[in-house]
Design a protein around this motif. Sequence first.
Motif, short mmCIF file in Angstrom:
data_model
loop_
_atom_site.label_atom_id
_atom_site.label_comp_id
_atom_site.label_asym_id
_atom_site.label_seq_id
_atom_site.Cartn_x
_atom_site.Cartn_y
_atom_site.Cartn_z
N ARG A 146 -9.78 -8.48 -12.28
CA ARG A 146 -9.92 -7.13 -12.81
C ARG A 146 -10.81 -6.28 -11.91
O ARG A 146 -10.52 -5.10 -11.65
N HIS A 177 -4.68 -13.11 -16.25
CA HIS A 177 -5.09 -11.99 -15.41
C HIS A 177 -3.94 -11.01 -15.19
O HIS A 177 -4.18 -9.81 -14.96
N SER A 209 -3.90 -8.75 -18.17
CA SER A 209 -5.05 -7.84 -18.15
C SER A 209 -4.90 -6.74 -17.11
O SER A 209 -5.18 -5.58 -17.38
N CYS A 210 -4.43 -7.11 -15.91
CA CYS A 210 -4.43 -6.17 -14.79
C CYS A 210 -3.13 -5.38 -14.65
O CYS A 210 -3.12 -4.30 -14.04
N ARG A 267 -9.83 -3.06 -21.95
CA ARG A 267 -10.67 -4.25 -22.06
C ARG A 267 -10.91 -4.63 -23.52
O ARG A 267 -10.97 -3.78 -24.38
#
Length: 304
Positions: A70, A121, A124-125, A304
Amino acid sequence: MPLTMSREVFVTCAVTGSGATQSRSPHVPRSPRQIAESAIAAAQAGAAIVHIHVRDPETGAPSRDPALYREVTDRIRAADTDVILNLTAGMGGDLMLGPPEAPLPPATGTDMASASDRMAHIRSCLPEICTLDCGTMNFAEADYIMVNTPAMLRAMGAEMTALGIRPEIEAFDTGHLWHAKQLVADGILAEPALVQLCMGVPWGAPDDLNTFMAMVNNVPAGWTFSAFGLGRHQMAYVAAAVLAGGHVRVGLEDNLWLDKGRLATNAELVERAVGIIQRMGAQVMAPEAVRAKLGLVKRAPAAR
């Protein structure tokens, strides 16, 4: 077969990788800030895509920590330089075995994660591209096996498709392309697919031209492929990929040297590749042109 040279070529820079290269060159980036800065410099030199791994900032060891990914992606997205993000999803399939007479239990260095953990990830990204290593193979060092079972690939590929992220199929041998075709036929991956031909990685496809053309000839018509060769053959494969109708990958993940006795930076490797492509009479594609070609969607990361 007739020559089908590419006239428009995109360059991917594989910025740091996960190999044991930290002690071999001061230019291999380690911290999220270093990785982001090296990726941005590569983009300024002409790379449309940056392929990202992360490392433990203290030790340089490969990492799957979503927070590190991130930080890298946030830094790259905050820069004025546009570039397409391609994050690895290959970590978490590392099996280290003991000696031949006592292979079990798995040895130190084993990192076998669930499909969900390997994709944490990515969720998230939300990069535009992420990699899917499309097979299991003995991988160069000791008794290390890169493990990607059919069920694992189906689960990870389905999540990539559901997230609207373009998988980059990493093919280390012809059987991996065979499997990729089946994933497309089964509706797990969308067509036309994006493929990275990985040449010269022990013990996958050797980096001779006969094997390379066998790999190229197994990429279905309409799919987009890129290619790289390891080490001293990296720039030769820039020319070979363009001549074969494909695109190009360079970077410190695959090669540390610009010339004999001269260690490279990522930007220098990209500059060298751009020069080869242009002298061959082809044009280097900018990120927006690549997005249009591949149908990519540039998005902000998840909250987040």
